[in-house]
Design an enzyme around this catalytic site. Sequence first.
Site, PDB file in Angstrom:
ATOM      1  N   SER A 142       0.833  -1.205   0.000  1.00  0.00           N
ATOM      2  CA  SER A 142       0.000   0.000   0.000  1.00  0.00           C
ATOM      3  C   SER A 142       0.873   1.262   0.000  1.00  0.00           C
ATOM      4  CB  SER A 142      -0.951  -0.036   1.204  1.00  0.00           C
ATOM      5  OG  SER A 142      -1.892   1.009   1.128  1.00  0.00           O
ATOM      6  N   ASP A 162      -9.645  -4.331  -5.853  1.00  0.00           N
ATOM      7  CA  ASP A 162      -9.095  -3.272  -5.000  1.00  0.00           C
ATOM      8  C   ASP A 162      -9.483  -1.916  -5.590  1.00  0.00           C
ATOM      9  OD1 ASP A 162      -7.685  -1.620  -3.344  1.00  0.00           O
ATOM     10  OD2 ASP A 162      -5.770  -2.618  -3.588  1.00  0.00           O
ATOM     11  N   HIS A 182      -7.668  -4.969  -0.956  1.00  0.00           N
ATOM     12  CA  HIS A 182      -6.430  -4.326  -0.503  1.00  0.00           C
ATOM     13  C   HIS A 182      -5.761  -5.115   0.626  1.00  0.00           C
ATOM     14  CE1 HIS A 182      -4.023  -0.751  -1.111  1.00  0.00           C
ATOM     15  NE2 HIS A 182      -3.901  -0.593   0.187  1.00  0.00           N
TER      16      HIS A 182
END
Length: 617
Positions: A227, A397, A423
């Site tokens: 991320s 995502d 995610h």
Amino acid sequence: MARAPFIGRLYWREYIALLFSLVFVFLEGFIRIITLGLPQPIIRFCYNRSRNAFNILSSSQGRQARSRQSSIVSAVANAPDFVDLCSLFGYYAEEHVVQTGDGYLLGLHRLGWRKGEEGLRVNAGDAGIRKPVIYMHHGLLMNSEVWVCLTEKKRCLPFMLVENGYDVWLGNNRGNKYSKKSTRASPTSNAFWDFSMDQFAFHDIPDSIDYILRTTSQPSLSYIGFSQGTAQAFATLSIHPTLNDKVDVFVALAPAMSPAGLHNGVVDALIKASPDVLFLAFGRRSILSSATMWQAILYPPIFVRLIDMSLSFLFNWTSKNISAHQKLAAYPHLYSFTSTKSVVHWFQIIRNRCFQMYDDDLQAPLSLGASERYYKVAKFPTRNIKTPIFLVFGGSDSLVDINVMLRELPKHTIVKEIPHFEHLDFLWAEHVETLVFPQVFNALEAYAARDHSKQRYLTHGILDHSIRSKHPAGSSADDLSSPLTADVSDGESRANRTASRSLNPCAELVHHTSLARLPDPQEPMTPTSPSPVPNTLIQKQVNGLREKARASSLGRIGKRRHERSGSTSSSRSTDSIATFGADGIRIGTGKATLGGISNNASLSSTDPSRSHSKREQ
């Protein structure tokens, strides 16, 4: 129709959503102030009442399932820090502290020993065991614990890396649980929290990498990010050219660069609003610091439901790939402190649809000048990255817009999609060890501990099915809109490659050779030799070279005859040879020999060491 200044920034529906969101934010802050003054017995009373209410409302099957997994789930959920989490699975972890150039003290964790290797020296000079080094970095509002708070060892990526012989380091951003200290400011001051992703890129990541390389006496390492940890790597590699030589490969899990936006209209309205509104709502220090309060007073299953509802509300994530037991174990480790300014930075990126640095020069709402013509926020020059990049993203995502991302990345970027992943699935999903880990290990085996600055990784890539279908077979590298594979060697620019092909007719052969065959997506990504060129193509190239060499030879003979009638004549050595690899095509004076075409194809024009001599008539 033009929209009115300031008032026209948002639509009326967005103003209503913004108003309600601010009411909820102030209400949450008010509740937090009250709970700070509550004694511990009252907090325990609230916790017990929420637990009883949940048990009454839940089914008997759910209670039985929780009781079977209660031991490991409770141990992981209640582990106080990273070292204790690792000790639950029998791994020894070291703690390190690195000081950044601007005075922040960052916590680093190290997993360098398999079970039974605790007494050995790893990467400690000539006397110890040498292992390739891995650096892993977490996402937004997280710390290094998110990598190891799993209920099964086989689904823990750091543990699997250690078992496969890697020296694993895990970093932390300034301000979080392990990096809440500075030599220049106190965490109680606004100055301590005056940082954004710019500081992560200019200081935290490069200073952590330099410390790890000095400690391990290694020239380079491999980077695995999740991320925001991927965004920090994109940023720091783009602004530190020399850092690219210290990172063998960059593996980006659930990569984040320029999200298209968030699912909920309330948050989307907040993004479009002025950052000053966010500072007014959350303050100028840490953001969402009351999350720890809710965790303390709520029964864990209720806290899990609250997190799931929030993720669905904000991002439209279902979290179906993460088991209920894993959520109970991991969600208590999900949140860690960060600055409001770093979240505002992301809001600026999403609003402007540009992976840019933090905009400190906010324009006045009623400004009438065309400020875009005179002021532009600096972008992170991500196309300058030379480190091999391997992206693994989830098809479900909402924070990943892969097409936008690929347009901003260099041509050598490799992409792999996990269709149903969201995610957080890249950290805690049930089948992460079979869907994600093989991709990571293939990338590491192909590039880890290799000098990528001197190799031409033309056919090492794995071309994803969904991306490949967008480009018809036979398209050249220049025709591809997505930077999946390309030939990149020592920072060679496209202009230089074009010029080299125009100066040397054989350069075109190398250019087409690099895309002669693309590997199958299911094949392991291991270094391979360049694909063989069809014999017909080679024969045409060789015949053309022979004709040009014969014409050149006849031209020289005619020139010498012409020169004999003059007073002097000059001759040049004709033994220069253009070579494709050690055993490749050699072009000399009127002849060409065919061999294997090397991956390190290099072309040379005329020999610089030519001798000039005068001849007598």
